[in-house]
Enzyme design. Sequence first.
Site, short mmCIF file in Angstrom:
data_model
loop_
_atom_site.label_atom_id
_atom_site.label_comp_id
_atom_site.label_asym_id
_atom_site.label_seq_id
_atom_site.Cartn_x
_atom_site.Cartn_y
_atom_site.Cartn_z
N ASN A 6 0.85 -1.19 0.00
CA ASN A 6 0.00 0.00 0.00
C ASN A 6 0.90 1.25 0.00
OD1 ASN A 6 -1.42 2.30 1.04
ND2 ASN A 6 -3.08 0.95 1.66
N ASP A 8 -0.15 4.50 -0.18
CA ASP A 8 -0.86 5.76 0.15
C ASP A 8 0.07 6.80 0.76
OD1 ASP A 8 -3.23 4.59 -0.61
OD2 ASP A 8 -3.95 4.24 1.42
N HIS A 9 0.96 6.36 1.65
CA HIS A 9 1.74 7.35 2.39
C HIS A 9 2.85 8.00 1.58
CE1 HIS A 9 -0.75 6.93 5.66
NE2 HIS A 9 -0.22 5.89 6.25
N ARG A 17 3.00 19.00 0.92
CA ARG A 17 3.47 20.22 0.25
C ARG A 17 2.71 20.54 -1.03
NH1 ARG A 17 8.56 22.21 1.80
NH2 ARG A 17 8.48 22.14 4.05
N HIS A 42 -5.72 3.61 -1.61
CA HIS A 42 -7.06 3.95 -1.11
C HIS A 42 -7.42 5.34 -1.63
CE1 HIS A 42 -9.78 4.35 2.74
NE2 HIS A 42 -10.44 4.55 1.62
N ARG A 44 -9.59 7.98 -1.07
CA ARG A 44 -10.54 8.43 -0.04
C ARG A 44 -11.44 9.53 -0.57
NH1 ARG A 44 -9.46 7.23 5.43
NH2 ARG A 44 -10.91 8.92 5.81
N ARG A 48 -7.21 12.84 0.78
CA ARG A 48 -6.12 13.39 1.60
C ARG A 48 -4.75 12.90 1.16
NH1 ARG A 48 -7.08 10.18 7.24
NH2 ARG A 48 -9.05 11.26 7.14
N HIS A 49 -4.69 11.76 0.45
CA HIS A 49 -3.39 11.33 -0.07
C HIS A 49 -3.48 10.99 -1.56
CE1 HIS A 49 -5.17 7.55 1.27
NE2 HIS A 49 -4.81 7.71 2.53
N GLU A 69 -8.69 0.39 -2.93
CA GLU A 69 -9.57 0.45 -1.76
C GLU A 69 -10.49 1.64 -1.93
OE1 GLU A 69 -7.23 0.83 1.74
OE2 GLU A 69 -6.23 -1.08 1.45
N THR A 99 -7.07 6.68 10.09
CA THR A 99 -6.96 5.61 9.11
C THR A 99 -8.22 4.76 9.25
OG1 THR A 99 -5.60 3.74 8.36
CG2 THR A 99 -5.66 4.14 10.72
N THR A 100 -8.38 3.76 8.36
CA THR A 100 -9.59 2.93 8.42
C THR A 100 -9.67 2.25 9.78
OG1 THR A 100 -9.08 2.49 6.11
CG2 THR A 100 -10.91 1.27 7.05
N GLU A 150 -11.06 -9.25 3.25
CA GLU A 150 -9.79 -8.89 3.88
C GLU A 150 -10.06 -8.74 5.38
OE1 GLU A 150 -7.59 -5.54 2.28
OE2 GLU A 150 -6.47 -5.31 4.14
N HIS A 188 -3.71 -4.29 7.91
CA HIS A 188 -3.85 -3.12 8.78
C HIS A 188 -2.97 -3.27 10.02
CE1 HIS A 188 -5.35 0.52 10.55
NE2 HIS A 188 -5.88 0.78 9.39
N GLY A 189 -2.01 -2.37 10.12
CA GLY A 189 -1.16 -2.34 11.30
C GLY A 189 -0.08 -3.42 11.32
N GLY A 210 1.13 -1.22 4.35
CA GLY A 210 1.53 0.10 3.87
C GLY A 210 2.42 0.87 4.81
N HIS A 211 1.86 1.28 5.94
CA HIS A 211 2.54 2.24 6.81
C HIS A 211 3.94 1.79 7.20
CE1 HIS A 211 2.65 5.54 9.73
NE2 HIS A 211 3.35 4.68 10.46
N1 PXP Z 1 -5.96 -2.86 4.34
C1 PXP Z 1 -6.89 -1.87 4.35
C2 PXP Z 1 -8.27 -2.19 3.93
C3 PXP Z 1 -6.55 -0.56 4.73
O1 PXP Z 1 -7.47 0.41 4.72
C4 PXP Z 1 -5.21 -0.28 5.06
C5 PXP Z 1 -4.81 1.11 5.44
O2 PXP Z 1 -5.02 1.96 4.36
C6 PXP Z 1 -4.28 -1.34 5.02
C7 PXP Z 1 -4.69 -2.62 4.68
C8 PXP Z 1 -2.83 -1.12 5.31
O3 PXP Z 1 -2.66 -0.77 6.64
P1 PXP Z 1 -1.23 -0.26 7.12
O4 PXP Z 1 -0.97 1.02 6.41
O5 PXP Z 1 -1.42 -0.10 8.60
O6 PXP Z 1 -0.24 -1.33 6.76
#
Ligand code: PXP
Length: 236
Positions: A6, A8-9, A17, A42, A44, A48-49, A69, A99-100, A150, A188-189, A210-211
């Site tokens: 992922n 997104d970040h 910026r 994602h 959104r 935002r990203h 997403e 976040t979600t 998921e 997630h996480g 992602g993160h």
């Molecule tokens: N899966 C879904 C559905 C999410 O919304 C996210 C966060 O955007 C992730 C996975 C990834 O989570 P993380 O960025 O904490 O790895």
Amino acid sequence: MRLYVNIDHVATIREARKTDEPDPVQAAAAAERAGADGITVHLREDRRHIQDADVTALARSVRTVLNLELGALADIVRFATRLKPFQATLVPEKRQEITTEGGLVLRAGDRRLRGAIAQLQEAGIRVSLFIDPSLKTIDVARELGVPAIELHTGRFAQTWRRSDAALNELRHAAAHAKQIGLAVHAGHGLTYQNVQPVAAIPEIEELNIGHSIVSKAVFWGMEEAVRRMKSRVSLG
Ligand code: PXP
């Protein structure tokens, strides 16, 4: 085990910026060179990203597969049906959240969700639903006619150091989902420290991370960050 990265970040940094770097397309290419099996973004409602133009560019440039997403919102669903990513993961979305925060609250009679699923599937897109690891919710996902879910690993990510309860919940949920015919993804996480027991759950075939990867990419570079996560995920 497939690793979908992922990115997104990468766009979060750019949007800080409102400039043109770092570029998510370049990040996706680097992730793919390092062994990512797919790229996740994602789009959104608050943009935002990731922006619409990013998704359009990624749909053209990604060589593996794109997992988009999205919330079940009419204009974003329509955008997805035009773009036709390989996979669409429906997620809940609240404007103020960081976040979600949780999985989708599923009701078999939810017309908005049913409509979104139908539109995406008619466009030939594989649909997955992001849900909490609850057996009842998994049964409703099955009733809604999607091929994949998921599992939200957020509770596991918050508690894994002190308890196995959330891991066991994921194990039971994954086994149940597979048994009733659903493909099982998770995310997630997840981090370099906590991913292995989740990757070892045999029914889970795809992780979305992602993160943690983008955080490490700041120090190691994107390719190295993905390579190291890929090797952890493969060890299970
Ligand atoms: N899966 C879904 C559905 C999410 O919304 C996210 C966060 O955007 C992730 C996975 C990834 O989570 P993380 O960025 O904490 O790895």
